[in-house]
Design a protein around this motif. Structure first.
Motif, PDB file in Angstrom:
ATOM      1  N   THR A 214      20.793   4.062  -3.636  1.00 27.32           N
ATOM      2  CA  THR A 214      19.545   4.818  -2.876  1.00 27.32           C
ATOM      3  C   THR A 214      19.684   4.493  -1.352  1.00 27.32           C
ATOM      4  N   PRO A 215      19.363   5.390  -0.635  1.00 26.23           N
ATOM      5  CA  PRO A 215      19.248   4.858   1.043  1.00 26.23           C
ATOM      6  C   PRO A 215      18.366   3.789   1.050  1.00 26.23           C
ATOM      7  N   SER A 216      18.582   3.011   2.184  1.00 27.01           N
ATOM      8  CA  SER A 216      17.832   1.913   2.545  1.00 27.01           C
ATOM      9  C   SER A 216      16.704   2.011   2.737  1.00 27.01           C
ATOM     10  N   GLY A 217      16.318   3.222   3.539  1.00 27.72           N
ATOM     11  CA  GLY A 217      14.977   3.378   4.108  1.00 27.72           C
ATOM     12  C   GLY A 217      14.101   4.222   3.240  1.00 27.72           C
ATOM     13  N   SER A 218      14.476   4.820   2.027  1.00 30.24           N
ATOM     14  CA  SER A 218      13.717   5.790   1.310  1.00 30.24           C
ATOM     15  C   SER A 218      13.220   4.859   0.248  1.00 30.24           C
ATOM     16  N   THR A 219      13.794   3.904  -0.413  1.00 28.24           N
ATOM     17  CA  THR A 219      13.290   3.598  -1.538  1.00 28.24           C
ATOM     18  C   THR A 219      12.957   1.904  -1.449  1.00 28.24           C
ATOM     19  N   THR A 220      11.682   1.669  -1.889  1.00 29.55           N
ATOM     20  CA  THR A 220      11.590   0.188  -1.505  1.00 29.55           C
ATOM     21  C   THR A 220      11.000  -0.628  -2.858  1.00 29.55           C
ATOM     22  N   ALA A 221      10.962  -1.859  -2.744  1.00 30.66           N
ATOM     23  CA  ALA A 221      10.484  -2.558  -4.022  1.00 30.66           C
ATOM     24  C   ALA A 221       8.803  -2.569  -4.023  1.00 30.66           C
ATOM     25  N   GLY A 222       8.382  -1.978  -2.945  1.00 30.91           N
ATOM     26  CA  GLY A 222       6.875  -2.098  -2.789  1.00 30.91           C
ATOM     27  C   GLY A 222       6.266  -0.890  -3.527  1.00 30.91           C
ATOM     28  N   GLN A 223       7.146   0.214  -3.833  1.00 32.74           N
ATOM     29  CA  GLN A 223       6.616   1.637  -4.340  1.00 32.74           C
ATOM     30  C   GLN A 223       6.397   1.498  -5.688  1.00 32.74           C
ATOM     31  N   ARG A 224       5.311   0.959  -6.195  1.00 30.84           N
ATOM     32  CA  ARG A 224       4.936   0.839  -7.782  1.00 30.84           C
ATOM     33  C   ARG A 224       3.514   1.410  -7.634  1.00 30.84           C
ATOM     34  N   ALA A 225       2.714   0.898  -8.260  1.00 33.53           N
ATOM     35  CA  ALA A 225       1.380   1.493  -8.752  1.00 33.53           C
ATOM     36  C   ALA A 225       0.627   1.623  -7.380  1.00 33.53           C
ATOM     37  N   SER A 226      -0.321   2.688  -7.251  1.00 39.22           N
ATOM     38  CA  SER A 226      -1.022   2.928  -6.228  1.00 39.22           C
ATOM     39  C   SER A 226      -1.657   1.526  -5.692  1.00 39.22           C
ATOM     40  N   SER A 227      -1.951   0.741  -6.514  1.00 36.62           N
ATOM     41  CA  SER A 227      -2.819  -0.597  -6.091  1.00 36.62           C
ATOM     42  C   SER A 227      -1.875  -1.476  -5.500  1.00 36.62           C
ATOM     43  N   ALA A 228      -0.608  -1.398  -5.693  1.00 37.86           N
ATOM     44  CA  ALA A 228       0.329  -2.295  -5.024  1.00 37.86           C
ATOM     45  C   ALA A 228       0.993  -1.669  -3.841  1.00 37.86           C
ATOM     46  N   ASP A 229       0.700  -0.506  -3.100  1.00 39.24           N
ATOM     47  CA  ASP A 229       1.246   0.076  -2.033  1.00 39.24           C
ATOM     48  C   ASP A 229       0.397  -0.169  -0.881  1.00 39.24           C
ATOM     49  N   ALA A 230      -0.521  -0.997  -0.979  1.00 41.80           N
ATOM     50  CA  ALA A 230      -1.385  -1.294   0.212  1.00 41.80           C
ATOM     51  C   ALA A 230      -0.534  -2.181   1.197  1.00 41.80           C
ATOM     52  N   PRO A 231      -0.622  -2.121   2.545  1.00 47.48           N
ATOM     53  CA  PRO A 231       0.038  -2.833   3.489  1.00 47.48           C
ATOM     54  C   PRO A 231      -0.184  -4.336   3.255  1.00 47.48           C
ATOM     55  N   GLY A 232      -1.331  -4.800   2.870  1.00 47.17           N
ATOM     56  CA  GLY A 232      -1.699  -6.290   2.760  1.00 47.17           C
ATOM     57  C   GLY A 232      -0.854  -6.727   1.438  1.00 47.17           C
ATOM     58  N   TRP A 233      -0.613  -6.235   0.439  1.00 49.33           N
ATOM     59  CA  TRP A 233       0.214  -6.428  -0.404  1.00 49.33           C
ATOM     60  C   TRP A 233       1.617  -6.778  -0.123  1.00 49.33           C
ATOM     61  N   GLN A 234       2.154  -5.781   0.731  1.00 50.28           N
ATOM     62  CA  GLN A 234       3.502  -5.755   1.150  1.00 50.28           C
ATOM     63  C   GLN A 234       3.706  -6.932   2.013  1.00 50.28           C
ATOM     64  N   GLU A 235       2.910  -7.374   2.885  1.00 51.09           N
ATOM     65  CA  GLU A 235       2.741  -8.431   3.643  1.00 51.09           C
ATOM     66  C   GLU A 235       2.768  -9.777   2.891  1.00 51.09           C
ATOM     67  N   ILE A 236       1.879  -9.861   1.999  1.00 49.43           N
ATOM     68  CA  ILE A 236       1.858 -11.091   0.890  1.00 49.43           C
ATOM     69  C   ILE A 236       3.175 -11.180   0.209  1.00 49.43           C
ATOM     70  N   GLN A 237       3.731 -10.139  -0.105  1.00 51.46           N
ATOM     71  CA  GLN A 237       5.185 -10.275  -0.974  1.00 51.46           C
ATOM     72  C   GLN A 237       6.317 -10.635  -0.067  1.00 51.46           C
ATOM     73  N   GLY A 238       6.031 -10.137   0.967  1.00 50.49           N
ATOM     74  CA  GLY A 238       7.225 -10.460   2.179  1.00 50.49           C
ATOM     75  C   GLY A 238       7.092 -11.917   2.568  1.00 50.49           C
ATOM     76  N   LEU A 239       5.969 -12.530   3.049  1.00 52.83           N
ATOM     77  CA  LEU A 239       5.871 -13.892   3.278  1.00 52.83           C
ATOM     78  C   LEU A 239       6.307 -14.680   2.076  1.00 52.83           C
ATOM     79  N   HIS A 240       5.820 -14.246   1.134  1.00 51.57           N
ATOM     80  CA  HIS A 240       6.411 -15.359  -0.283  1.00 51.57           C
ATOM     81  C   HIS A 240       7.801 -15.360  -0.167  1.00 51.57           C
ATOM     82  N   VAL A 241       8.698 -14.271  -0.225  1.00 51.04           N
ATOM     83  CA  VAL A 241      10.027 -14.140  -0.139  1.00 51.04           C
ATOM     84  C   VAL A 241      10.471 -15.073   1.117  1.00 51.04           C
ATOM     85  N   LEU A 242      10.007 -14.949   2.201  1.00 53.61           N
ATOM     86  CA  LEU A 242      10.456 -15.556   3.475  1.00 53.61           C
ATOM     87  C   LEU A 242       9.902 -17.143   3.159  1.00 53.61           C
TER      88      LEU A 242
END
Length: 476
Positions: A214-242
């Motif tokens: 899949t192209p790197s910019g088209s599909t992300t791991a944050g594209q799940r349910a609508s409740s998990a698409d919020a920018p706040g959730w993506q930032e929390i997930q990224g900080l945890h991985v970091l």
């Protein structure tokens, strides 16, 4: 001259003297040499009692925070305390504090003023031979001078608290098993977090291969349910991985830098490759944080982090496998076990064979005392020193302390002096690295001058083998 003063006139202070001489006192000399000597001696004693003994009272010093942790800096206060105390008590003059001024009060207050300047016996009229002090020197104000110790507080003698050194406990660095366990735990935690991210996207992609296509910019791991698409959730997930990846990188850096045998680690993978992989995964984390984890963690970023985790885990597995092979090899060495009484040369011969990098067969080590002719085949095999130098280098690499390796020696031994140089190199390296002082004449061994030189060379070889074998065995 007519302008010269009369010899009978009393001396006065010179005008505009530099330095000022208002602390000096002179008297007229007498005709008698004995009286003059006595007057001069007593005058010097008075000057010594008035003279400050070379030290100023120590002042409080504000040290930096880094300096307060150094014991040498904190000891300066104790040194100044001792110097000032000894100077004030007269101990530096070697007179047992007899010239120290009274601390109990001013003269006439009932305290003894025997050693104070105003109460000194030499200050009374007629007590300094034929010289008489008529007036106190102009400008001499004892109440306001630097020599007035009555204005200073009592100076306590040095006590145990003066030498109160703080015992600084320096924690020893962690051992290799602890470093390896910390790195393994950090890698497992990071791998688990990344697998959770991939599992969240498995509803749209059936395999990791589909995710990588899949192209790197088209599909992300944050594209799940609508409740998990919020920018706040993506930032929390990224900080945890970091966080987990930063801990894994830190554990890897500690493992590389604090490794007990870095040469064994670099034999599996070079230091350049290890650093390059670390910089690559750090660059991935930097790009993630730069965009504030917008759009979630991309699949190619997850793949890059998993690749790094896999390479580090593979390197650890190779290192463990190498350690098992080394242990099996050490268990197979017969010279490590058993009773070798009466067969010392056989034991040392097996020891040399275990580390000898030469391809030629090593002759049996026989006793020179029972040999028909000297040199024996074994001694002739090591006569040029090349084999001994290479054996020394191989043992240094096998030991835990890699230093004093012989890096320059002669491989072309057609000239006798080159063989002698190789033996000297080996002898000096044995003294510095293995602490074995060997005594033999290298040139006599090379030139085959006398049988005594060969016997000394044989004894030196035995002594060297015992010292090296003891240290190598103790390290294991």
């Amino acid at each position: 001259r007519g302008s010269s003063p009369s010899p009978s006139a009393s001396p006065v202070l010179p005008l505009s003297a530099i330095p000022r001489l208002d602390r000096s006192i002179s008297t007229a000399s007498s005709a008698s040499s004995v009286s003059a000597h006595s007057s001069t001696s007593r005058t010097s004693d008075v000057a010594a009692s008035l003279r400050r003994r070379g030290y100023m009272r120590p002042q409080a010093t504000n040290f930096a925070e880094s300096a307060k942790n150094r014991e040498s800096v904190m000891s300066l206060g104790s040194i100044a305390h001792l110097q000032y105390y000894f100077a004030r008590t007269g101990l530096l003059d070697g007179k047992g504090a007899q010239l120290a001024k009274s601390r109990k009060g001013l003269p006439g207050s009932g305290s003894s003023d025997k050693y104070s300047p105003s109460g000194h016996p030499e200050w009374h009229d007629g007590s300094m031979g034929s010289g008489v002090i008529h007036d106190e020197p102009q400008g001499f104000d004892e109440g306001s001078s630097e020599l007035d110790t009555q204005q200073e507080p009592m100076m306590l003698p040095p006590t145990v608290s003066t030498y109160n050194y703080r015992q600084v406990y320096v924690e020893s660095p962690p051992g290799l098993p602890m470093l390896r366990r910390e790195l393994t735990d950090a890698l497992d935690e990071s791998s688990k977090v990344l697998e959770d991210i991939i599992s969240e996207t498995s509803t749209k992609h059936q395999s990791v291969g589909d995710l990588l296509d899949t192209p790197s910019g088209s599909t992300t791991a944050g594209q799940r349910a609508s409740s998990a698409d919020a920018p706040g959730w993506q930032e929390i997930q990224g900080l945890h991985v970091l966080d987990v990846m930063t801990l894994a990188i830190r554990a890897g850096k500690n493992y590389y830098t604090l490794h007990e045998h870095p040469q064994k680690l670099y034999a599996i993978k070079s230091e350049r490759e290890i650093r390059g992989e670390l910089y690559q995964v750090l660059d991935v984390l930097k790009r993630m944080a730069a965009r504030n984890f917008a759009g979630g963690i991309r699949i190619l970023e997850v793949a890059a982090m998993q690749t790094w985790i896999g390479t580090v885990a593979d390197m650890l597995d190779q290192e463990l496998a190498q350690e098992r092979r080394d242990q099996e090899e050490r268990d197979g060495w017969k010279w490590r076990h058993g009773d070798w009484t009466g067969r010392e040369r056989d034991r040392e011969w097996h020891f040399i064979r275990s580390f000898d990098p030469a391809t030629e067969e090593l002759p049996v080590w026989t006793d020179p005392a029972t040999a028909d002719a000297l040199p024996t085949p074994f001694l002739r095999a090591v006569q040029d020193g090349v084999r001994l130098v290479r054996l020394h280098n191989a043992l240094v690499q096998k030991s835990k302390r890699h230093f004093e390796e012989i890096k320059t020696y002669h491989t072309d031994t057609n000239k006798p002096y080159r063989c002698a140089d190789n033996l000297k190199y080996w002898r000096k390296a044995a003294e510095l690295r293995w602490e074995a002082k060997l005594e033999f004449n290298a040139l006599d061994v090379v030139q085959n001058s006398n049988p005594a030189a060969w016997r000394q060379f044989d004894d030196a070889l035995m002594k060297w083998c015992r010292a090296v074998r003891a240290e190598i065995t103790m390290e294991w």
